[in-house]
Motif scaffolding. Structure first.
Motif, mmCIF file in Angstrom:
data_model
loop_
_atom_site.group_PDB
_atom_site.id
_atom_site.type_symbol
_atom_site.label_atom_id
_atom_site.label_comp_id
_atom_site.label_asym_id
_atom_site.label_seq_id
_atom_site.Cartn_x
_atom_site.Cartn_y
_atom_site.Cartn_z
ATOM 1 N N TYR A 171 0.939 -1.234 -0.176
ATOM 2 C CA TYR A 171 -0.002 0.109 0.144
ATOM 3 C C TYR A 171 0.873 1.415 0.155
ATOM 4 C CZ TYR A 171 -4.921 -1.118 0.930
ATOM 5 O OH TYR A 171 -6.425 -1.506 0.684
ATOM 6 N N THR A 172 0.311 2.309 -0.545
ATOM 7 C CA THR A 172 0.683 3.596 -0.419
ATOM 8 C C THR A 172 -0.405 4.706 -0.519
ATOM 9 O OG1 THR A 172 2.608 5.151 -1.017
ATOM 10 C CG2 THR A 172 1.316 4.389 -2.782
ATOM 11 N N THR A 173 -0.277 5.665 0.380
ATOM 12 C CA THR A 173 -1.558 6.674 0.118
ATOM 13 C C THR A 173 -1.815 7.239 -1.341
ATOM 14 O OG1 THR A 173 -1.187 7.013 2.581
ATOM 15 C CG2 THR A 173 -2.556 8.637 1.206
ATOM 16 N N TYR A 212 -2.888 -7.790 7.932
ATOM 17 C CA TYR A 212 -3.680 -7.623 6.802
ATOM 18 C C TYR A 212 -3.063 -7.426 5.312
ATOM 19 C CZ TYR A 212 -7.076 -7.526 10.700
ATOM 20 O OH TYR A 212 -7.691 -7.750 11.816
ATOM 21 N N ILE A 213 -1.947 -6.488 5.525
ATOM 22 C CA ILE A 213 -1.095 -6.377 4.518
ATOM 23 C C ILE A 213 0.244 -6.406 5.025
ATOM 24 C CG2 ILE A 213 -2.679 -4.627 3.392
ATOM 25 C CD1 ILE A 213 -1.133 -2.435 4.285
ATOM 26 N N ASP A 214 0.974 -6.363 3.937
ATOM 27 C CA ASP A 214 2.582 -6.729 4.207
ATOM 28 C C ASP A 214 3.730 -5.788 3.973
ATOM 29 O OD1 ASP A 214 1.546 -9.639 4.175
ATOM 30 O OD2 ASP A 214 1.348 -9.229 2.063
ATOM 31 N N LEU A 215 3.229 -4.679 3.205
ATOM 32 C CA LEU A 215 4.217 -3.787 3.014
ATOM 33 C C LEU A 215 3.807 -2.389 2.738
ATOM 34 C CD1 LEU A 215 7.549 -3.939 2.336
ATOM 35 C CD2 LEU A 215 6.867 -4.135 0.057
ATOM 36 N N VAL A 216 4.239 -1.292 3.314
ATOM 37 C CA VAL A 216 4.031 0.137 3.065
ATOM 38 C C VAL A 216 5.302 0.969 2.751
ATOM 39 C CG1 VAL A 216 2.837 2.357 4.145
ATOM 40 C CG2 VAL A 216 2.061 0.000 4.718
ATOM 41 N N VAL A 217 5.171 1.569 1.441
ATOM 42 C CA VAL A 217 6.135 2.328 1.129
ATOM 43 C C VAL A 217 5.567 3.886 0.722
ATOM 44 C CG1 VAL A 217 8.030 2.791 -0.790
ATOM 45 C CG2 VAL A 217 7.410 0.297 0.177
#
Length: 275
Positions: A171-173, A212-217
């Protein structure tokens, strides 16, 4: 890893009285409660939206919420420092520094989306040791303190066990937050992942902490956007750093990488560096 018991209140880093720790946690809860009292009555109501110097939107809800939080801190811990999005800096050289974002996701707030939150971090000598993410509309409060399990509404949470980019949900915003070169780097990385999604503001870090998710950049963030997340992600079992793999602090460049596992973090970091 030293716990908040050993890090927060004692200059010699020896264990301190649990009641002192509990009082700091209760202050964090009180700050979130104070922010809710100012934000929720104004959510999905007609509001004047003005632009700050960086062209980001702000409303009376943002400003009144932070003012209430600062008033509470002034009454309870007047020697502590404060860094807030709306009302600036006070006592930045203090041993303890509260970092406040009354509404993370103002664009979500003014467009009626429930995915905005209040962020509260406590730093001790520059190190994040307590993080709280309050999601008023969702009725979720995510809390973490160094050395203790992260929780959502009192229930322990844990990041996923994802080990590889090819299996990761990233995810990213918003693409708008990236400079062109940083966007190209993110685009290349994210297209290697199993799933990529946009939006969510602060909530994506809670999703990461919850497994619930694995990665945020992300890029283009300010200290009040990410410092509360550091303790939350790490206390849930994840890893969080800047794009160079360095610990995040007040002076970081605003490029953030958060991963569910150390193996996934290492792969993502390598991809960022090689782009």
């Amino acid at each position: 890893m030293p716990t908040i018991l050993a890090a927060l209140c004692d200059r010699t880093m020896t264990p301190t009285n649990p009641s002192e720790i509990e009082s700091l946690v209760q202050i964090a809860h009180s700050l979130a409660d104070a922010a809710r009292l100012n934000t929720m009555p104004l959510f999905r109501t007609p509001l004047e939206v003005t632009s700050k110097l960086d062209d980001s939107p702000v409303t009376v809800a943002d400003r009144s919420a932070e003012a209430s939080m600062r008033k509470l801190l002034g009454a309870q811990v007047p020697s502590h420092g404060i860094l807030g999005e709306e009302h600036g800096r006070e006592r930045m050289d203090a041993e303890y520094l509260w970092v406040l974002d009354p509404i993370d996701g103002t664009k979500s707030f003014i467009t009626g989306s429930p995915l905005w939150g209040t962020l509260i971090a406590l730093l001790h000598r520059g190190q994040p040791v307590l993080g709280l993410v309050d999601m008023p509309v969702l009725g979720e409060r995510w809390l973490a303190q160094l050395g203790q399990a992260a929780c959502c509404n009192g229930r322990p949470v844990r990041t996923s066990t994802c080990q590889s980019l090819e299996q990761a949900r990233i995810y990213t915003t918003s693409p708008d937050a990236f400079k062109p070169a940083d966007w190209a780097t993110f685009d290349g990385l994210s297209r290697r992942c199993a799933l990529r999604r946009f939006g969510g503001d602060c909530y994506v870090y809670a999703q990461l902490a919850g497994g619930y998710i694995d990665l945020v950049v992300e890029a283009g963030l300010q200290p009040y956007d990410y410092l509360a997340m550091v303790t939350l992600v790490q206390s849930a079992g994840g890893v969080m750093s800047d794009w160079d793999g360095q610990p995040l602090g007040v002076g970081s460049d605003g490029r953030v990488l958060a991963a569910a596992t150390s193996a996934l973090h290492a792969q993502a970091l390598l991809a960022l560096r090689s782009s």
